[in-house]
Write a protein that holds these residues in place. Structure first.
Motif, short mmCIF file in Angstrom:
data_model
loop_
_atom_site.label_atom_id
_atom_site.label_comp_id
_atom_site.label_asym_id
_atom_site.label_seq_id
_atom_site.Cartn_x
_atom_site.Cartn_y
_atom_site.Cartn_z
N TYR A 9 63.16 10.06 60.95
CA TYR A 9 63.26 8.79 60.87
C TYR A 9 62.13 7.38 59.83
O TYR A 9 61.66 8.53 60.00
N LEU A 10 62.96 6.84 59.06
CA LEU A 10 61.93 6.19 58.39
C LEU A 10 61.63 5.00 58.29
O LEU A 10 63.10 4.20 58.14
N TYR A 11 61.05 3.83 58.32
CA TYR A 11 61.15 3.25 59.09
C TYR A 11 60.16 1.84 58.16
O TYR A 11 58.73 2.77 58.00
N GLN A 12 60.46 0.66 56.80
CA GLN A 12 60.28 0.11 55.79
C GLN A 12 59.59 -1.36 56.73
O GLN A 12 59.87 -1.61 57.91
N ARG A 32 55.53 2.18 55.24
CA ARG A 32 56.37 3.33 56.13
C ARG A 32 55.85 3.98 56.73
O ARG A 32 54.72 4.76 57.14
N LYS A 33 56.79 3.98 58.28
CA LYS A 33 56.31 4.96 59.37
C LYS A 33 57.39 6.57 59.29
O LYS A 33 58.92 5.58 59.24
N ARG A 34 57.13 7.20 59.53
CA ARG A 34 58.42 8.55 58.91
C ARG A 34 58.02 9.03 60.25
O ARG A 34 56.76 9.69 60.94
N THR A 36 59.46 11.74 62.95
CA THR A 36 60.49 13.19 63.14
C THR A 36 60.77 13.95 65.03
O THR A 36 60.13 13.51 65.07
N TYR A 52 51.62 7.74 59.03
CA TYR A 52 52.37 6.66 58.55
C TYR A 52 51.73 6.43 56.53
O TYR A 52 50.61 7.25 56.72
#
Length: 104
Positions: A9-12, A32-34, A36, A52
């Motif tokens: 999941y990738l969150y801006q 961004r925060k990645r 898994t 991050y």
């Protein structure tokens, strides 16, 4: 039969104006925060990796940052404060820039 795996999941988190450490241009950088997550039968259960990073929108350079640095950048974005980000080796990766024109 048990089906398991991972899903990313990738969150801006924010868009910041920083001076890029690679190209030297003051440009927008996305924070961004990645995450898994481990999945069982295609259902995400728990996160096992969180990373991050900031990415320059001008040249595309990506810089990994720590959770503390990401939180500091988010607070800086929310508060509109100036400041910088210390990169690896003590060298500054980027710093906040104010626009060259007065705000209305």
């Amino acid at each position: 039969m048990i089906i398991f795996g991972t899903k990313g999941y990738l969150y801006q988190l924010a868009i910041l104006t920083l001076v890029c450490g690679r190209c030297g241009n003051p440009s927008a950088h996305t924070l961004r925060k990645r995450v898994t997550k481990f999945t069982l039968f295609f259902v995400p259960l728990f996160p096992f990796s969180t990373k991050y990073a900031t990415q320059c929108t001008f040249c595309g350079a990506e810089q990994q940052v720590t959770k503390e640095q990401a939180e500091q950048l988010q607070a800086q974005d929310a508060g509109g404060q100036g400041g910088g980000l210390g990169g690896p080796g003590g060298q500054a990766y980027g710093q906040a820039q104010q626009p060259p024109y007065p705000r209305p």
